[in-house]
Scaffold this active site. Structure first.
Site, PDB file in Angstrom:
ATOM      1  N   LYS A 195       0.869  -1.214   0.137  1.00  0.00           N
ATOM      2  CA  LYS A 195      -0.023   0.424  -0.158  1.00  0.00           C
ATOM      3  C   LYS A 195       0.525   1.024  -0.160  1.00  0.00           C
ATOM      4  O   LYS A 195       1.821   1.171   1.282  1.00  0.00           O
ATOM      5  CB  LYS A 195      -1.384  -0.137   1.366  1.00  0.00           C
ATOM      6  CG  LYS A 195      -1.572   1.453   1.269  1.00  0.00           C
ATOM      7  CD  LYS A 195      -2.733   1.225   2.307  1.00  0.00           C
ATOM      8  CE  LYS A 195      -3.655   2.253   2.441  1.00  0.00           C
ATOM      9  NZ  LYS A 195      -4.128   2.631   3.603  1.00  0.00           N
ATOM     10  N   LYS A 248      -2.047  -1.452  -3.764  1.00  0.00           N
ATOM     11  CA  LYS A 248      -3.260  -0.884  -4.132  1.00  0.00           C
ATOM     12  C   LYS A 248      -2.240   0.752  -4.467  1.00  0.00           C
ATOM     13  O   LYS A 248      -0.864   0.990  -3.060  1.00  0.00           O
ATOM     14  CB  LYS A 248      -3.778  -0.707  -2.466  1.00  0.00           C
ATOM     15  CG  LYS A 248      -4.486   0.648  -2.025  1.00  0.00           C
ATOM     16  CD  LYS A 248      -5.227   0.423  -0.626  1.00  0.00           C
ATOM     17  CE  LYS A 248      -5.648   2.384  -0.568  1.00  0.00           C
ATOM     18  NZ  LYS A 248      -5.931   2.323   0.328  1.00  0.00           N
TER      19      LYS A 248
HETATM   20  C1  PBG Z   1      -7.682   3.071   5.903  1.00  0.00           C
HETATM   21  C2  PBG Z   1      -7.395   3.217   4.200  1.00  0.00           C
HETATM   22  C3  PBG Z   1      -6.987   4.329   3.174  1.00  0.00           C
HETATM   23  C4  PBG Z   1      -8.306   4.161   2.105  1.00  0.00           C
HETATM   24  C5  PBG Z   1      -8.184   2.316   2.353  1.00  0.00           C
HETATM   25  N1  PBG Z   1      -8.486   2.549   3.662  1.00  0.00           N
HETATM   26  C6  PBG Z   1      -6.904   5.270   2.988  1.00  0.00           C
HETATM   27  C7  PBG Z   1      -5.935   6.054   3.720  1.00  0.00           C
HETATM   28  O1  PBG Z   1      -4.409   4.770   3.974  1.00  0.00           O
HETATM   29  O2  PBG Z   1      -5.563   7.181   4.014  1.00  0.00           O
HETATM   30  C8  PBG Z   1      -7.818   4.560   0.435  1.00  0.00           C
HETATM   31  C9  PBG Z   1      -8.827   4.119  -0.229  1.00  0.00           C
HETATM   32  C10 PBG Z   1      -9.449   4.526  -1.763  1.00  0.00           C
HETATM   33  O3  PBG Z   1      -8.713   5.932  -1.975  1.00  0.00           O
HETATM   34  O4  PBG Z   1     -10.051   4.612  -2.216  1.00  0.00           O
HETATM   35  N2  PBG Z   1      -6.026   3.392   5.944  1.00  0.00           N
END
Ligand code: PBG
Length: 323
Positions: A195, A248
């Site tokens: 991520k 992601k």
């Molecule tokens: C929580 C999380 C996030 C997303 C999914 N889980 C946001 C982040 O890390 O700031 C992003 C999902 C999206 O942008 O559709 N940490």
């Protein structure tokens, strides 16, 4: 000489021929639909930066999820917006919280639907970071304890899969051990393994009301230029017991979806995140591109790269069209 004997255009002449040699096909089975659950009853609060997506109260999420499942989409992932936030995000493990109540309702009213929960602190903390803040940074090991509480609370409510998205080191192992100790050996873990600290989460932070109040997430989410490190993150999560791994965002990291699938040969999910959704919607609404075709092309590319599952805000709508 290949030409004129070889003419690849021969197999592109008609729609039927193209169908016969098509290598990648999208199916509703590929998708996971995200939902944002907020407090209240019969609430539907549209998210400005994500046209067509809204925060919804438990009752409305349940009705929407019923449609999702009827369209052939096997799973939803739930994000909670609590009524009260504090420094350690205590609402995250409230057994009567929005996510926990939604899980129970879905298990009762939409049998068969796979319920996944996002496990993270950023929606529950008043500072918006994904864990316990000490000296202006997130304390890794102190955060693990809170993530475990949240995951256990989701498991008690009946979640099929928990999906830690915080990027703390060791969280998959900590959650796996706790689930097993508490009798939830069948609850699976989908790890947000690779991520990245991405600009494409912008619209989500409006949706989940989770923007960091100071600084950013670069001390825990990955640095976008790093591919080998992403492979190490995936390897670690698998060693710690992840059942599914995720890359992601999806589009700027298609190379990693491909590498992870080739190297590990485990179920790979890719998150077509909020910013990727909003870009297509914005261009579509402005008439700058054919939104329906662009959506199918993007989702197909993610699957062609190697994703077995795609988390996407388009899930239900595309599944309905595919049927
Ligand atoms: C929580 C999380 C996030 C997303 C999914 N889980 C946001 C982040 O890390 O700031 C992003 C999902 C999206 O942008 O559709 N940490």
């Amino acid at each position: 000489m290949a030409f004129p004997i070889n003419r690849p255009r021969r197999l592109r002449r008609t729609d039927t021929l193209r169908r016969m040699v098509r290598e990648t096909r999208l199916s509703p089975d590929d998708f996971i639909q995200p939902y944002f659950v907020c407090p209240g009853r019969d609430v539907r609060k549209p998210i400005g930066a994500m046209p067509g997506v809204a925060q919804m109260s438990v009752d409305n999420v349940v009705s929407a999820a019923r449609e999702t499942f009827a369209a052939g989409v096997p799973a939803v992932i739930l994000f909670g917006i609590p009524s009260r936030k504090d420094a350690t995000g205590t609402a995250a493990w409230n057994d009567q919280g929005e996510v926990q109540r939604t899980i129970r309702e879905l298990k009762e009213r939409v049998p068969g639907l796979v319920v996944i929960t996002d496990v993270c602190m950023c929606e529950y903390t008043d500072h918006g970071h994904c864990g316990v803040v000490r000296n202006q940074d997130v304390d890794n090991d102190a955060t693990l304890e809170l993530l475990v509480r949240e995951a256990l609370s989701h498991a008690r409510a009946g979640a099929d899969i928990v999906a830690p998205s915080d990027m703390m080191d060791g969280r998959v192992g900590a959650i796996r051990t706790a689930l097993d100790d508490e009798g939830f050996g069948d609850v699976a873990i989908m790890a947000y393994s690779a991520k990245f600290a991405s600009a494409f989460y912008g619209p989500f932070r409006e949706a989940a009301e989770s923007a960091p109040q100071f600084g950013d997430r670069r001390s825990y989410q990955m640095d976008p230029p790093n591919g080998d490190e992403a492979m190490r993150e995936v390897a670690l999560d698998l060693e710690e017991g992840a059942d599914l791994v995720m890359v992601k965002p999806a589009l700027p990291y298609l190379d990693l979806i491909y590498r992870v699938k080739q190297e590990f040969n485990v179920p790979v999910a890719a998150y077509n995140v909020s910013g990727e959704y909003s870009m297509i919607r914005a261009a579509g609404i402005n008439g700058w591109l054919d939104e329906e075709r662009a959506t199918l092309e993007v989702l197909t590319s993610i699957k062609r790269a190697g994703a077995d599952l795609i988390l996407t805000y388009f899930a239900t709508a595309v599944a309905q069209r595919l049927r």
